[in-house]
Every structure is written in C-alpha cells, then in structure tokens.
Motif scaffolding. Sequence first.
Motif, mmCIF file in Angstrom:
data_model
loop_
_atom_site.group_PDB
_atom_site.id
_atom_site.type_symbol
_atom_site.label_atom_id
_atom_site.label_comp_id
_atom_site.label_asym_id
_atom_site.label_seq_id
_atom_site.Cartn_x
_atom_site.Cartn_y
_atom_site.Cartn_z
ATOM 1 N N SER A 74 5.473 7.758 -5.208
ATOM 2 C CA SER A 74 4.556 6.732 -5.690
ATOM 3 C C SER A 74 4.158 7.027 -7.126
ATOM 4 O O SER A 74 4.204 8.174 -7.574
ATOM 5 C CB SER A 74 3.318 6.630 -4.801
ATOM 6 O OG SER A 74 2.573 7.818 -4.880
ATOM 7 N N ARG A 77 -1.804 2.717 -7.297
ATOM 8 C CA ARG A 77 -0.749 3.589 -6.785
ATOM 9 C C ARG A 77 0.309 2.694 -6.156
ATOM 10 O O ARG A 77 0.036 1.971 -5.195
ATOM 11 C CB ARG A 77 -1.342 4.541 -5.761
ATOM 12 C CG ARG A 77 -0.406 5.606 -5.348
ATOM 13 C CD ARG A 77 -1.151 6.577 -4.465
ATOM 14 N NE ARG A 77 -0.217 7.528 -3.933
ATOM 15 C CZ ARG A 77 -0.558 8.707 -3.500
ATOM 16 N NH1 ARG A 77 -1.817 9.078 -3.504
ATOM 17 N NH2 ARG A 77 0.352 9.509 -3.027
ATOM 18 N N PRO A 126 4.372 2.392 -4.680
ATOM 19 C CA PRO A 126 5.594 3.097 -4.274
ATOM 20 C C PRO A 126 6.675 2.895 -5.342
ATOM 21 O O PRO A 126 6.893 1.768 -5.811
ATOM 22 C CB PRO A 126 5.987 2.427 -2.966
ATOM 23 C CG PRO A 126 4.716 1.796 -2.463
ATOM 24 C CD PRO A 126 3.946 1.412 -3.682
#
Length: 146
Positions: A4, A17, A19
């Motif tokens: 991430s 955040r 991925p």
Amino acid sequence: MSDSLHIVCPHCDAVNRIPAARLADGPGCGSCHRPLFTGEPLPLTAERFHKHVARSDIPLLVDFWAPWCGPCRMMAPYFAEAAAQLEPHVRLVKVDTEAEPALGAQFSIRSIPTLALFKGGREAARQAGAMGTADIVRWARANGGA
C-alpha cells in the motif's frame, strides 16, 4: 512498490492509504471523496509542498517557476501534458518562486524553470531549463519517477 502507498489528496491534503495494485484504478480521497489524481499539475504553497513531499509515497516532480519567466510560461503546457502521462505513478506540482521565495531559497533554485524530482522526502534529481513533453517524461522516468 509495497502493498500500500500513502497518497496526499490534491484537493484537501488528507493522507490516503491506497493498495499499490489499485493506484491506476482512479482512487478517490477517503476524506473529501474527490479523485486522488487529476492528470494536471498541482500548484502548491510552501505548507502544502512540505506535506506532499514528506507524506506521499510516489515521487513528486516539481516545476519551480515564476509568472514573469517566458521559458516557464512556454513550458507550462508541456508540463501539463507530462502530468497526464506520468500520473498516477508521479505527482506533478508547480511552485511559484515569486509567491514562495523561501522554497526557492531552501532548494537553492538559481534559474527557472527548474525541475526537481523528490523521492522518499528527498531531492533525487534536478534539471534546469525548459523542456518539451517527451523530454520531461523521459527525464522523470530515467531518474526514478515511474
């Protein structure tokens, strides 16, 4: 890339955040719900600049420029085209050295336009002088941007 990445929102400066595998999927900000990538250069003040450099896990390509600079104005549309090609793997930003002279001094900007690539919170490469779209993209990629 790690699993991430932290991406600073270009609209509200919230740190998101994401991925790594979803970076190219057009992710939105968890705070303001606007797109995290616009395909356009982001004008930054000193305060916003420091947050984006320190908190984003993707490289930041900075155009240090000034409104009175002819070569800077000439390069602006090419820098915008480069943003469309390099995002979401590189965030392109503009810093007006007239409005933010402390940033220009902090990074010893002696001529404009100057491009600087920041990775991991540090300057990784620098190039002075106006460039076309293909040269900006090639230079950014050759120096670890995307």
